[in-house]
Design a protein around this motif. Structure first.
Motif, PDB file in Angstrom:
ATOM      1  N   LYS A 194       3.441  -7.141  -6.933  1.00 26.89           N
ATOM      2  CA  LYS A 194       2.665  -6.041  -7.135  1.00 26.89           C
ATOM      3  C   LYS A 194       2.187  -6.103  -8.783  1.00 26.89           C
ATOM      4  O   LYS A 194       1.109  -5.712  -8.871  1.00 26.89           O
ATOM      5  CB  LYS A 194       3.158  -4.712  -6.847  1.00 26.89           C
ATOM      6  N   ARG A 251       0.736  -1.355   0.034  1.00 25.91           N
ATOM      7  CA  ARG A 251      -0.021   0.168  -0.049  1.00 25.91           C
ATOM      8  C   ARG A 251       0.931   1.173  -0.014  1.00 25.91           C
ATOM      9  O   ARG A 251       0.376   2.416  -0.019  1.00 25.91           O
ATOM     10  CB  ARG A 251      -0.919   0.085   1.337  1.00 25.91           C
ATOM     11  N   GLY A 252       2.289   1.011   0.066  1.00 26.78           N
ATOM     12  CA  GLY A 252       2.966   2.259  -0.025  1.00 26.78           C
ATOM     13  C   GLY A 252       2.933   2.974   1.591  1.00 26.78           C
ATOM     14  O   GLY A 252       3.452   4.195   1.573  1.00 26.78           O
ATOM     15  N   GLU A 253       2.621   2.448   2.240  1.00 22.19           N
ATOM     16  CA  GLU A 253       2.697   2.813   3.797  1.00 22.19           C
ATOM     17  C   GLU A 253       4.076   2.689   4.627  1.00 22.19           C
ATOM     18  O   GLU A 253       4.651   1.778   4.100  1.00 22.19           O
ATOM     19  CB  GLU A 253       1.796   2.335   4.570  1.00 22.19           C
TER      20      GLU A 253
END
Length: 141
Positions: free
Chosen positions: A134, A22-24
């Motif tokens: 991904k 999620r790019g967190e």
């Protein structure tokens, strides 16, 4: 992205992988309940470890497009019995986490024995293998 259910024992790296995908920012969070997010379903490890809770995973599998079984390269055993993927009428992929640890090949073999067709070796902290996973999940959309 295809809705993906992450399944594995506690400490295997499901939540960390979810955060990376999620790019967190990676931070430790104990998943206490089903995290029914956008396209990633993060399950508590206890759902895979405790026999009586396994039925919940079967139900959540119907909410997903892809089920991802996770095994850490430093695990001593597999929670997933041979050919378990035939129980789910969804695509099931395998993810080997912590590939910088002991034996990623052994964990990948366990996932193949469980019935996973595609195996993705990853290290969430270094990012190794994450772009391939991904891209695969994006391509399936």
């Amino acid at each position: 992205m295809k809705k993906t259910l992450l399944v594995g024992r506690h400490g295997v790296g499901k939540t960390t992988l979810k955060q990376v995908l999620r790019g967190e920012t990676i931070r430790y969070v104990k998943t206490q309940y089903m995290d029914y997010g956008d396209w990633l379903l993060d399950s508590p490890g206890e759902y895979a470890e405790v026999h009586g809770l396994g039925a919940a995973l079967a139900i959540y599998a119907y909410e997903a497009d892809i089920v991802a079984l996770l095994i850490s390269a430093d695990d001593d055993y597999s929670l997933f019995p041979p050919n378990i993927t035939c129980m789910v009428n969804r695509e099931v992929i395998g993810i080997v986490t912590k590939i910088d640890k002991a034996s990623p090949d052994r964990a990948a073999n366990w996932l193949r024995l469980s019935g996973c067709g595609k195996i993705f070796p990853i290290d969430s902290h270094s990012g190794k293998g994450v772009p391939e996973l991904k891209a695969y999940l994006r391509k399936q959309s």
